[in-house]
Design a protein around this motif. Sequence first.
Motif, PDB file in Angstrom:
ATOM      1  N   ALA A 151       0.755  -0.891  -0.161  1.00  0.00           N
ATOM      2  CA  ALA A 151       0.029   0.128  -0.129  1.00  0.00           C
ATOM      3  C   ALA A 151       0.843   1.359   0.022  1.00  0.00           C
ATOM      4  N   ALA A 152       1.886   1.253   0.749  1.00  0.00           N
ATOM      5  CA  ALA A 152       2.829   2.363   0.859  1.00  0.00           C
ATOM      6  C   ALA A 152       3.591   2.677  -0.572  1.00  0.00           C
ATOM      7  N   ARG A 153       3.849   1.628  -1.275  1.00  0.00           N
ATOM      8  CA  ARG A 153       4.421   1.826  -2.533  1.00  0.00           C
ATOM      9  C   ARG A 153       3.510   2.242  -3.506  1.00  0.00           C
ATOM     10  N   LYS A 154       2.317   1.621  -3.489  1.00  0.00           N
ATOM     11  CA  LYS A 154       1.143   2.467  -4.460  1.00  0.00           C
ATOM     12  C   LYS A 154       0.879   3.855  -4.157  1.00  0.00           C
ATOM     13  N   GLU A 155       1.181   4.129  -2.828  1.00  0.00           N
ATOM     14  CA  GLU A 155       0.650   5.519  -2.534  1.00  0.00           C
ATOM     15  C   GLU A 155       1.992   6.570  -3.030  1.00  0.00           C
ATOM     16  N   ARG A 156       3.243   6.097  -2.840  1.00  0.00           N
ATOM     17  CA  ARG A 156       4.465   6.895  -3.438  1.00  0.00           C
ATOM     18  C   ARG A 156       4.176   6.966  -4.805  1.00  0.00           C
ATOM     19  N   LEU A 157       3.919   5.949  -5.718  1.00  0.00           N
ATOM     20  CA  LEU A 157       3.938   5.894  -6.940  1.00  0.00           C
ATOM     21  C   LEU A 157       2.482   6.915  -7.635  1.00  0.00           C
ATOM     22  N   PHE A 158       1.450   6.885  -6.917  1.00  0.00           N
ATOM     23  CA  PHE A 158       0.429   7.578  -7.129  1.00  0.00           C
ATOM     24  C   PHE A 158       0.598   9.007  -6.764  1.00  0.00           C
ATOM     25  N   THR A 159       1.285   9.422  -5.708  1.00  0.00           N
ATOM     26  CA  THR A 159       1.685  10.748  -5.403  1.00  0.00           C
ATOM     27  C   THR A 159       2.709  11.474  -6.345  1.00  0.00           C
ATOM     28  N   GLU A 160       3.565  10.574  -6.797  1.00  0.00           N
ATOM     29  CA  GLU A 160       4.665  11.108  -7.879  1.00  0.00           C
ATOM     30  C   GLU A 160       4.007  11.511  -8.986  1.00  0.00           C
ATOM     31  N   HIS A 161       3.048  10.834  -9.399  1.00  0.00           N
ATOM     32  CA  HIS A 161       2.431  11.111 -10.836  1.00  0.00           C
ATOM     33  C   HIS A 161       1.469  12.216 -10.542  1.00  0.00           C
ATOM     34  N   LEU A 162       0.729  12.275  -9.496  1.00  0.00           N
ATOM     35  CA  LEU A 162      -0.199  13.383  -9.175  1.00  0.00           C
ATOM     36  C   LEU A 162       0.600  14.698  -9.240  1.00  0.00           C
ATOM     37  N   ARG A 163       1.547  14.869  -8.312  1.00  0.00           N
ATOM     38  CA  ARG A 163       2.463  16.092  -8.345  1.00  0.00           C
ATOM     39  C   ARG A 163       3.244  16.241  -9.807  1.00  0.00           C
ATOM     40  N   ALA A 164       3.490  15.484 -10.525  1.00  0.00           N
ATOM     41  CA  ALA A 164       4.076  15.748 -11.674  1.00  0.00           C
ATOM     42  C   ALA A 164       3.230  16.088 -12.905  1.00  0.00           C
ATOM     43  N   GLU A 165       2.132  15.260 -12.873  1.00  0.00           N
ATOM     44  CA  GLU A 165       1.218  15.549 -14.230  1.00  0.00           C
ATOM     45  C   GLU A 165      -0.196  16.098 -13.746  1.00  0.00           C
TER      46      GLU A 165
END
Length: 249
Positions: free
Chosen positions: A98-112
Amino acid sequence: MSTDRSGTAAVPRALRGMAAVVLDTDGVITDSARVHAAAWKTAFDGFLHDRGPGEQRPFDVRDDYLRYVDGKSRLDGAAAFLRARGLRPTDAEIQSVAARKERLFTEHLRAEGVDAYPGTVRLLRTLRAAGIPLAAASASRHAGELLEQAGVRDLFDTLVDGTEAARLHLPGKPDPALFLEATRRLGVPADRAAVIEDALAGVEAGRRGGFGLVVGVDRADSPDTRAALLKHGADLVVADLAELLVSED
């Protein structure tokens, strides 16, 4: 936008009789469901590979996402999917995925960032013009940020997100607590409110909560998904919320 004879905006036919509308965020208001699904795939596939290459089929971004994680909290979604694969993950493993998924989602959200679906925005503006109270309700802690990025936060009278759900100790979907909290804040009983959801757990929550109308959203416009949404409690299913505006008179 059509109006009634008094000059005020008309409520779309399907929503007439409803005194309020509650909408899920991901996949209903914003196009963020695809980002969530992609992040889950990377996190789950990495975990499955580490457990034993080739022994588990990969996470499917449509079927597995809809069936196991859509509409649920990260921990509940991670646990549901892994257990469905016949695994017995520890609490630490569930938290790690769950934590890895959160990191991946947050990175995309901030970037795009994300966008709101045009059809949804049209419906929201029509309902606001007609004086119908609106709430956004989501298990995601990012819901407020998503709505702000998409430029639609000001269209809602209230928001109940994952942070609020945790603070109030609300159980996750398919329990209707999140939606019921939204209608409580709007001051409208559930049987006079509509829920709009794209997740199986979400439409089931709407049905369990005794809502006056449960609308399912199937962006893929798939017969299988439509059938599943109806089976879980949707009264009607649309591919885009603009469909609700077609027959307003």
